[in-house]
Design a protein around this motif. Sequence first.
Motif, PDB file in Angstrom:
ATOM      1  N   ASP A  69       0.817  -1.220   0.000  1.00  0.00           N
ATOM      2  CA  ASP A  69       0.000   0.000   0.000  1.00  0.00           C
ATOM      3  C   ASP A  69       0.846   1.265   0.000  1.00  0.00           C
ATOM      4  O   ASP A  69       0.320   2.374   0.078  1.00  0.00           O
TER       5      ASP A  69
ATOM      6  N   PRO B 284       6.576  16.224   5.844  1.00  0.00           N
ATOM      7  CA  PRO B 284       5.218  15.823   6.216  1.00  0.00           C
ATOM      8  C   PRO B 284       4.422  15.301   5.016  1.00  0.00           C
ATOM      9  O   PRO B 284       4.548  15.834   3.909  1.00  0.00           O
TER      10      PRO B 284
ATOM     11  N   ILE C 208      -1.919   3.480  -6.396  1.00  0.00           N
ATOM     12  CA  ILE C 208      -2.386   2.993  -5.089  1.00  0.00           C
ATOM     13  C   ILE C 208      -3.594   3.807  -4.605  1.00  0.00           C
ATOM     14  O   ILE C 208      -4.600   3.258  -4.152  1.00  0.00           O
TER      15      ILE C 208
HETATM   16  P1  ATP Z   1       3.020  13.555   8.850  1.00  0.00           P
HETATM   17  O1  ATP Z   1       4.444  13.757   9.108  1.00  0.00           O
HETATM   18  O2  ATP Z   1       2.289  14.827   8.504  1.00  0.00           O
HETATM   19  O3  ATP Z   1       2.312  12.722   9.869  1.00  0.00           O
HETATM   20  P2  ATP Z   1       3.472  11.303   7.154  1.00  0.00           P
HETATM   21  O4  ATP Z   1       4.751  11.385   6.443  1.00  0.00           O
HETATM   22  O5  ATP Z   1       3.409  10.444   8.345  1.00  0.00           O
HETATM   23  O6  ATP Z   1       2.936  12.754   7.475  1.00  0.00           O
HETATM   24  P3  ATP Z   1       1.292   9.772   6.238  1.00  0.00           P
HETATM   25  O7  ATP Z   1       0.411  10.151   7.393  1.00  0.00           O
HETATM   26  O8  ATP Z   1       1.860   8.421   6.238  1.00  0.00           O
HETATM   27  O9  ATP Z   1       2.410  10.844   6.083  1.00  0.00           O
HETATM   28  O10 ATP Z   1       0.500  10.000   4.883  1.00  0.00           O
HETATM   29  C1  ATP Z   1      -0.816  10.529   4.857  1.00  0.00           C
HETATM   30  C2  ATP Z   1      -1.621   9.830   3.793  1.00  0.00           C
HETATM   31  O11 ATP Z   1      -1.073  10.146   2.508  1.00  0.00           O
HETATM   32  C3  ATP Z   1      -1.541   8.331   3.877  1.00  0.00           C
HETATM   33  O12 ATP Z   1      -2.530   7.793   4.715  1.00  0.00           O
HETATM   34  C4  ATP Z   1      -1.755   7.930   2.431  1.00  0.00           C
HETATM   35  O13 ATP Z   1      -3.126   7.999   2.116  1.00  0.00           O
HETATM   36  C5  ATP Z   1      -1.062   9.019   1.661  1.00  0.00           C
HETATM   37  N1  ATP Z   1       0.338   8.702   1.343  1.00  0.00           N
HETATM   38  C6  ATP Z   1       1.424   9.389   1.721  1.00  0.00           C
HETATM   39  N2  ATP Z   1       2.535   8.845   1.230  1.00  0.00           N
HETATM   40  C7  ATP Z   1       2.162   7.754   0.531  1.00  0.00           C
HETATM   41  C8  ATP Z   1       2.866   6.764  -0.203  1.00  0.00           C
HETATM   42  N3  ATP Z   1       4.180   6.780  -0.310  1.00  0.00           N
HETATM   43  N4  ATP Z   1       2.144   5.778  -0.785  1.00  0.00           N
HETATM   44  C9  ATP Z   1       0.811   5.757  -0.701  1.00  0.00           C
HETATM   45  N5  ATP Z   1       0.082   6.665  -0.025  1.00  0.00           N
HETATM   46  C10 ATP Z   1       0.746   7.659   0.579  1.00  0.00           C
END
Ligand code: ATP
Length: 506
Positions: free
Chosen positions: A228, A267, A404
């Motif tokens: 995913d 982020p 995805i």
């Molecule tokens: P933050 O630092 O703001 O918490 P993060 O880097 O942890 O951000 P996520 O919360 O993992 O980011 O990503 C938010 C949403 O964006 C995910 O739930 C997904 O829907 C989508 N997303 C982000 N990056 C990807 C990826 N590489 N592949 C697929 N979906 C992604």
Amino acid sequence: MQQQLTTYLRAGYPGLAIITAEEARAEAEITSVCTSLERHLHAWSSSEGLIDIKEGRVTTCPDPLDALQLIERLFGQEKIRHVIVMRDLQLYLEPSDPMLVRRLKDLLRLAKPGGHAMILLGCRLKLPPELDHEITGVDFSLPAAEQLGVVLDGILATNKLKRPNEAIREGALQSALGLTTTEAENAFALSVVETNGIDHKVVAREKARTLKRNGLVEVIETKPSLADIGGLDQLKEWLERRSGAFSTSAKAYGLPAPKGLLIVGIPGTGKSLTAKATASAFGLPLLRLDMGRVFAGIVGQSESNLRSVIQTAEAIAPCVLWIDEIEKGLSGSQSSGSSDGGTSSRVFGSFLSWMQEKEKPVFVVATANDVSKLPPEFLRKGRFDELFFVDLPDALERAQIWDIVIARHGRKPADFDSVVLARACEQFTGAEIDAVFIDAMHEAYADGKEPGNKHIVEAITRTVPLANLMDGQIAALRHWAKGRAREAASRSTPARRYSGRVAESN
Ligand code: ATP
């Protein structure tokens, strides 16, 4: 705990402390140790006074100072070695009473030559500095499956139910790990009421609720898989190659269990998604820790909060402990004690020691956006197995993310041109790609149509990616990551193939 307590008592430690909410279980274990070491056990509480457990004699003395006077007399006796359990004495030490502190110190000094000991028992303990070095903590873990089995059998017997088959029983016990005996008893009892038997799903649901109510860790049930995640090939490969590292065969091979992973990056680039997918790749339960909560609440409670988190994770182990935006919790540790009396740095220090020395298989995945707030000690070798940096996705990764995201929203990726879409959304994060698709779906729905490339391209045009606004921060993050962190995605080839199509790399 019994082994550690036995060692301390044998070695003549006069002042010990056991911090737990499970008073009855702790006292049962203390009794068993005292019996085997032939120590004369007493217990004091303000409500019951001083009880001679062996003789069954009770002396009323609600005042702790009076109790210490009685204990002083006991310690004067020759040839008998006494152990006194002091229940809730911590309540009299916050704020500390100078007379009580002095008396306690005198008594501990008196206890040592006679081989006596005092055990402070309570659900938290904040000692004044005068006593800090006089009292040694004894680890008291949450109950293991074996101990929970006794609780379960008790509930079944009370309800006149037959013992279930081993697989059902084992499932329920595994689901209850991380709970105290009382909490597990409630979960088992609830299962009996709801299903007239033992169902591990009810127990797991109750555990999730209980941990959430306690407010520090949360059980995350829905876990995406590595498939995913779009892009981040190096990070995914690293995880895939370690996916069997918690198995029994890996243990037999002599493989040390991996300690953890630190994922730093921009982020919205999928750090949290990866943390969750780690648990499914390893086939382990996932706990999410809110570091901010460890430090929130009553002053002085952070230490016991952290201890409780560690106890829960270790009881559930093997498991993945995900610490989201760890910098938020740790930033106070750099204040060198000026803002909170040194609590943050002390708690942070305990956390680092645990990370380094932990023996239980708890795999820590920490995610962070702002590295400037991470203390340097945190990044030292030995804490984490690897440190990954997640950059903005390149064109190939964006195309993968489009596929995805499109599939996740119930549409066929083949109906869209993800390569074209990827080119149109340079500088976009995965989170922004997801948001754009949702925007396009709204527009398409309003038009009474299915979303298509046109809706998406329009939504992209309406969106200003965050990266445009935080150019400086992203450059600083990339600069920091160079030489310190591994790239989560390989960027070496100028053009990389995806689904038979060529996407240009950024
Ligand atoms: P933050 O630092 O703001 O918490 P993060 O880097 O942890 O951000 P996520 O919360 O993992 O980011 O990503 C938010 C949403 O964006 C995910 O739930 C997904 O829907 C989508 N997303 C982000 N990056 C990807 C990826 N590489 N592949 C697929 N979906 C992604």
